[in-house]
Design a protein around this motif. Structure first.
Motif, mmCIF file in Angstrom:
data_model
loop_
_atom_site.group_PDB
_atom_site.id
_atom_site.type_symbol
_atom_site.label_atom_id
_atom_site.label_comp_id
_atom_site.label_asym_id
_atom_site.label_seq_id
_atom_site.Cartn_x
_atom_site.Cartn_y
_atom_site.Cartn_z
ATOM 1 N N HIS A 320 0.851 -1.186 0.000
ATOM 2 C CA HIS A 320 0.000 0.000 0.000
ATOM 3 C C HIS A 320 0.891 1.242 0.000
ATOM 4 N N PHE A 321 0.793 2.036 -1.064
ATOM 5 C CA PHE A 321 1.616 3.238 -1.230
ATOM 6 C C PHE A 321 0.781 4.481 -0.939
ATOM 7 N N GLU A 322 1.413 5.440 -0.289
ATOM 8 C CA GLU A 322 0.815 6.764 -0.088
ATOM 9 C C GLU A 322 1.855 7.817 -0.461
ATOM 10 N N PHE A 323 1.477 8.718 -1.377
ATOM 11 C CA PHE A 323 2.378 9.767 -1.843
ATOM 12 C C PHE A 323 1.782 11.127 -1.473
ATOM 13 N N VAL A 324 2.589 11.937 -0.826
ATOM 14 C CA VAL A 324 2.211 13.315 -0.512
ATOM 15 C C VAL A 324 2.909 14.217 -1.516
ATOM 16 N N THR A 325 2.138 14.808 -2.412
ATOM 17 C CA THR A 325 2.703 15.633 -3.480
ATOM 18 C C THR A 325 2.325 17.094 -3.284
ATOM 19 N N SER A 326 3.177 17.954 -3.786
ATOM 20 C CA SER A 326 2.934 19.390 -3.692
ATOM 21 C C SER A 326 2.085 19.844 -4.872
ATOM 22 N N CYS A 327 1.142 20.738 -4.591
ATOM 23 C CA CYS A 327 0.291 21.265 -5.655
ATOM 24 C C CYS A 327 1.002 22.342 -6.466
ATOM 25 N N GLU A 328 2.126 22.849 -5.952
ATOM 26 C CA GLU A 328 2.873 23.901 -6.638
ATOM 27 C C GLU A 328 4.351 23.524 -6.645
ATOM 28 N N PRO A 329 5.100 24.010 -7.623
ATOM 29 C CA PRO A 329 6.547 23.745 -7.648
ATOM 30 C C PRO A 329 7.237 24.333 -6.421
ATOM 31 N N ILE A 330 8.238 23.647 -5.940
ATOM 32 C CA ILE A 330 9.010 24.096 -4.784
ATOM 33 C C ILE A 330 10.456 24.261 -5.224
ATOM 34 N N GLU A 331 10.938 25.486 -5.085
ATOM 35 C CA GLU A 331 12.314 25.767 -5.502
ATOM 36 C C GLU A 331 13.289 25.079 -4.555
ATOM 37 N N GLY A 332 14.311 24.476 -5.132
ATOM 38 C CA GLY A 332 15.331 23.812 -4.350
ATOM 39 C C GLY A 332 16.523 24.717 -4.094
ATOM 40 N N PRO A 333 17.534 24.228 -3.421
ATOM 41 C CA PRO A 333 18.724 25.030 -3.130
ATOM 42 C C PRO A 333 19.496 25.329 -4.415
ATOM 43 N N MET A 334 20.073 26.535 -4.465
ATOM 44 C CA MET A 334 20.899 26.945 -5.609
ATOM 45 C C MET A 334 22.258 26.258 -5.526
ATOM 46 N N ARG A 335 22.759 25.868 -6.669
ATOM 47 C CA ARG A 335 24.086 25.254 -6.697
ATOM 48 C C ARG A 335 25.166 26.317 -6.490
ATOM 49 N N PRO A 336 26.119 26.041 -5.626
ATOM 50 C CA PRO A 336 27.182 27.042 -5.389
ATOM 51 C C PRO A 336 28.115 27.135 -6.597
ATOM 52 N N THR A 337 28.597 28.342 -6.836
ATOM 53 C CA THR A 337 29.549 28.531 -7.933
ATOM 54 C C THR A 337 30.912 27.943 -7.585
ATOM 55 N N ASN A 338 31.248 27.979 -6.312
ATOM 56 C CA ASN A 338 32.510 27.405 -5.849
ATOM 57 C C ASN A 338 32.237 26.030 -5.248
ATOM 58 N N PRO A 339 32.917 24.973 -5.713
ATOM 59 C CA PRO A 339 32.665 23.626 -5.167
ATOM 60 C C PRO A 339 32.921 23.511 -3.672
ATOM 61 N N ASP A 340 33.813 24.344 -3.139
ATOM 62 C CA ASP A 340 34.129 24.290 -1.715
ATOM 63 C C ASP A 340 33.159 25.090 -0.861
ATOM 64 N N GLU A 341 32.237 25.763 -1.488
ATOM 65 C CA GLU A 341 31.302 26.618 -0.765
ATOM 66 C C GLU A 341 30.070 25.811 -0.341
ATOM 67 N N ASN A 352 1.153 23.535 0.134
ATOM 68 C CA ASN A 352 -0.163 23.037 -0.255
ATOM 69 C C ASN A 352 0.019 21.659 -0.890
ATOM 70 N N VAL A 353 -0.467 20.614 -0.219
ATOM 71 C CA VAL A 353 -0.200 19.250 -0.673
ATOM 72 C C VAL A 353 -1.501 18.492 -0.879
ATOM 73 N N GLU A 354 -1.395 17.381 -1.563
ATOM 74 C CA GLU A 354 -2.482 16.423 -1.708
ATOM 75 C C GLU A 354 -1.903 15.014 -1.647
ATOM 76 N N THR A 355 -2.720 14.063 -1.257
ATOM 77 C CA THR A 355 -2.263 12.690 -1.051
ATOM 78 C C THR A 355 -2.909 11.762 -2.080
ATOM 79 N N MET A 356 -2.106 10.884 -2.628
ATOM 80 C CA MET A 356 -2.612 9.867 -3.538
ATOM 81 C C MET A 356 -2.179 8.495 -3.040
ATOM 82 N N VAL A 357 -3.029 7.494 -3.236
ATOM 83 C CA VAL A 357 -2.756 6.137 -2.760
ATOM 84 C C VAL A 357 -2.734 5.182 -3.946
ATOM 85 N N TRP A 358 -2.021 4.071 -3.742
ATOM 86 C CA TRP A 358 -1.888 3.054 -4.798
ATOM 87 C C TRP A 358 -1.606 1.715 -4.126
#
Length: 386
Positions: A320-341, A352-358
């Motif tokens: 039994h699967f349950e997925f909680v999905t976002s109704c809107e895009p969620i911005e992720g972290p920006m990639r650093p220009t410096n690899p050591d940063e 704002n989320v909704e749940t789907m089952v399978w």
């Protein structure tokens, strides 16, 4: 006083069709110095039988009247001095083997011991042991014995039975030639039923081509789920991989629950609208926002019952699967220009989320009975005094 001890040397778990062995020992426990040498103790008879009792929930199951009448006759027949193996047992007796007499008129000297071996074949069409929400099947070896002019005493040894369908015809599982034809010029070795069963189990539960499932909703693709097989033995791990790389709908969290479905036959349901009873065993839950891949590892408990079907109940397995999905895009972290940063990302305060089952059906087969015996809580020996 004679002590009767019974034990199952191989353990308390068997496959339907196997031969069950039970060691039974009768001991005159009186010490020789306490009585005269000419005084002996005597038992009139001893008999052994295998029974299977079925108990049901009265609020969910309504058994046919013919079965109820036969159960009442079996429980009330006989008296104190006759061998009634289901005396004192609850429920309906759905299986009884032919009684086997161990002896008549057994005389034991003080300190003397007599050993007997009971062997019987568990019928291939026997129902499996099962402890469900509405139906329960339980097996016991019943040993009855009696002194002269005394009531009968019963010794009960519980054991577990699992069913692997199609053992009489291995071609049922032979979909792509897994069982090669034997050489007719070689002397064939007669394999036991357990050997054949283990061969069948290893074949039907072996890894073949992986199964891939695209998980989508009305807004797009959530993930792709990969399973290496759909047939498992009890005691194995269900392994799967989620791939969110090509997903267009952000998945915040998912959970996977191992469940069994207990469905009562239509003619035995107390109510026509009665649903399926679901039992949950293991749950895997994980946060997966901005995750590319994630895996699950869910163990199948050895103490559970594999899938089966009888005249009263059918047991199936599923994920039994349950997925909680976002109704809107969620911005992720920006990639650093410096690899050591290092970059710190803070998620949004509200989503704002909704749940789907399978539900994904899977097949669950019995394990090696020897492996199941190592974890069972059933006792393998018992004793009484007559």
């Amino acid at each position: 006083m004679i002590e009767v001890t019974a034990s199952l040397p191989r353990g308390p778990v068997f496959l339907a069709g196997e031969i069950i062995h039970c060691d039974i020992v009768f001991i005159n426990g009186v010490k020789t110095e306490q009585v005269s040498k000419n005084e002996v103790d005597c038992l009139a008879w001893a008999s052994v039988q295998v029974i299977c009792q079925c108990t049901v929930s009265d609020s969910r199951v309504q058994l046919p009247r013919s079965q109820l009448l036969s159960a009442e006759d079996a429980s009330t027949s006989g008296g104190e001095t006759s061998f009634v193996p289901n005396k004192g047992e609850r429920g309906l007796t759905v299986l009884t083997t032919k009684p086997k007499i161990l002896f008549c008129d057994l005389k034991l000297q003080p300190g003397e011991m007599r050993h007997f071996v009971f062997e019987d074949t568990i019928p291939t069409d026997a129902p499996p042991s099962f402890r469900g929400q509405a139906v329960k099947y339980s097996y016991k070896i019943i040993i009855g014995t009696q002194r002269f002019e005394h009531p009968t005493k019963l010794l009960r040894i519980p054991f577990r039975v699992m069913v692997l369908y199609g053992l009489n015809d291995i071609s049922v599982y032979n979909e792509s030639g897994e069982f090669p034809p034997s050489n007719p010029f070689l002397k064939r070795k007669e394999n036991s039923l357990l050997d054949v069963a283990l061969q069948v189990l290893s074949t039907v539960t072996a890894r073949k081509s992986p199964h891939s499932y695209n998980i989508t909703n009305a807004k797009g693709k959530v993930a792709r789920f990969l399973m290496f097989k759909q047939a498992y033995k009890l005691g194995e791990d269900i392994v799967g991989i989620f791939d969110f790389t090509d997903g267009t709908v952000p998945c915040v969290q998912y959970s996977v629950t191992l469940q069994s479905e207990e469905q009562i036959a239509e003619e035995c349901r107390r109510k026509a609208s009665q649903g399926v009873a679901v039992t949950s065993y293991v749950k895997h839950q994980e946060m997966c926002l901005h995750t590319l891949k994630s895996s699950i590892n869910i163990p199948l408990p050895l103490t559970a019952a594999p899938g089966f079907i009888t005249d009263i109940v059918c047991l199936r397995w599923r994920l039994h699967f349950e997925f909680v999905t976002s109704c809107e895009p969620i911005e992720g972290p920006m990639r650093p220009t410096n690899p050591d940063e290092n970059v710190t990302w803070r998620g949004p305060p509200t989503v704002n989320v909704e749940t789907m089952v399978w539900d994904l059906p899977i097949k669950v087969f019995p394990p090696n009975p020897l492996h199941a015996s190592s974890v069972t809580l059933m006792r393998t020996s018992s004793s009484i005094r007559v």
